[in-house]
Motif scaffolding. Sequence first.
Motif, mmCIF file in Angstrom:
data_model
loop_
_atom_site.group_PDB
_atom_site.id
_atom_site.type_symbol
_atom_site.label_atom_id
_atom_site.label_comp_id
_atom_site.label_asym_id
_atom_site.label_seq_id
_atom_site.Cartn_x
_atom_site.Cartn_y
_atom_site.Cartn_z
ATOM 1 N N ALA A 239 45.638 35.014 42.511
ATOM 2 C CA ALA A 239 44.235 34.853 42.133
ATOM 3 C C ALA A 239 43.482 36.171 42.263
ATOM 4 N N GLN A 240 43.740 36.919 43.305
ATOM 5 C CA GLN A 240 43.044 38.189 43.501
ATOM 6 C C GLN A 240 43.414 39.201 42.424
ATOM 7 N N ARG A 241 44.694 39.242 42.040
ATOM 8 C CA ARG A 241 45.110 40.143 40.953
ATOM 9 C C ARG A 241 44.407 39.764 39.654
ATOM 10 N N CYS A 242 44.355 38.473 39.397
ATOM 11 C CA CYS A 242 43.705 37.995 38.187
ATOM 12 C C CYS A 242 42.207 38.297 38.233
ATOM 13 N N GLY A 243 41.591 38.145 39.369
ATOM 14 C CA GLY A 243 40.175 38.465 39.519
ATOM 15 C C GLY A 243 39.886 39.933 39.234
ATOM 16 N N LEU B 200 40.764 33.488 27.905
ATOM 17 C CA LEU B 200 41.986 33.783 27.142
ATOM 18 C C LEU B 200 42.695 35.018 27.705
ATOM 19 N N ALA B 201 41.933 36.031 28.071
ATOM 20 C CA ALA B 201 42.522 37.235 28.664
ATOM 21 C C ALA B 201 43.211 36.899 29.985
ATOM 22 N N GLY B 202 42.596 36.037 30.775
ATOM 23 C CA GLY B 202 43.198 35.624 32.039
ATOM 24 C C GLY B 202 44.496 34.876 31.829
ATOM 25 N N ARG B 203 44.502 33.964 30.884
ATOM 26 C CA ARG B 203 45.730 33.220 30.588
ATOM 27 C C ARG B 203 46.826 34.146 30.071
ATOM 28 N N SER B 204 46.449 35.092 29.236
ATOM 29 C CA SER B 204 47.420 36.058 28.714
ATOM 30 C C SER B 204 47.987 36.917 29.845
ATOM 31 N N PHE B 205 47.125 37.309 30.767
ATOM 32 C CA PHE B 205 47.551 38.098 31.921
ATOM 33 C C PHE B 205 48.583 37.338 32.748
#
Length: 79
Positions: free
Chosen positions: A40-44, A63-68
Amino acid sequence: MRPLQAFNSIPLLPEDLQALQRVFDRLCYEYRWPRESAQAQRCGRMLIQEFQAGTTDERLLLLAGRSFVSRSHRERRPA
């Protein structure tokens, strides 16, 4: 847990932080991550960087988060 912070010393307005928080919370819910987890922190961090690069629409940030997440999973799998 520390609040989301800007990386380039560019202050984010309260409404910016609220938008980022909504997207972050949605991704944590979808992937069943504790908000304090490393994933979660990396995604944040990625969301903040994406926002500062100009992606301010919540739908596009999601969408960018899901792609990540998808890229992260592919990179960890053995070929």
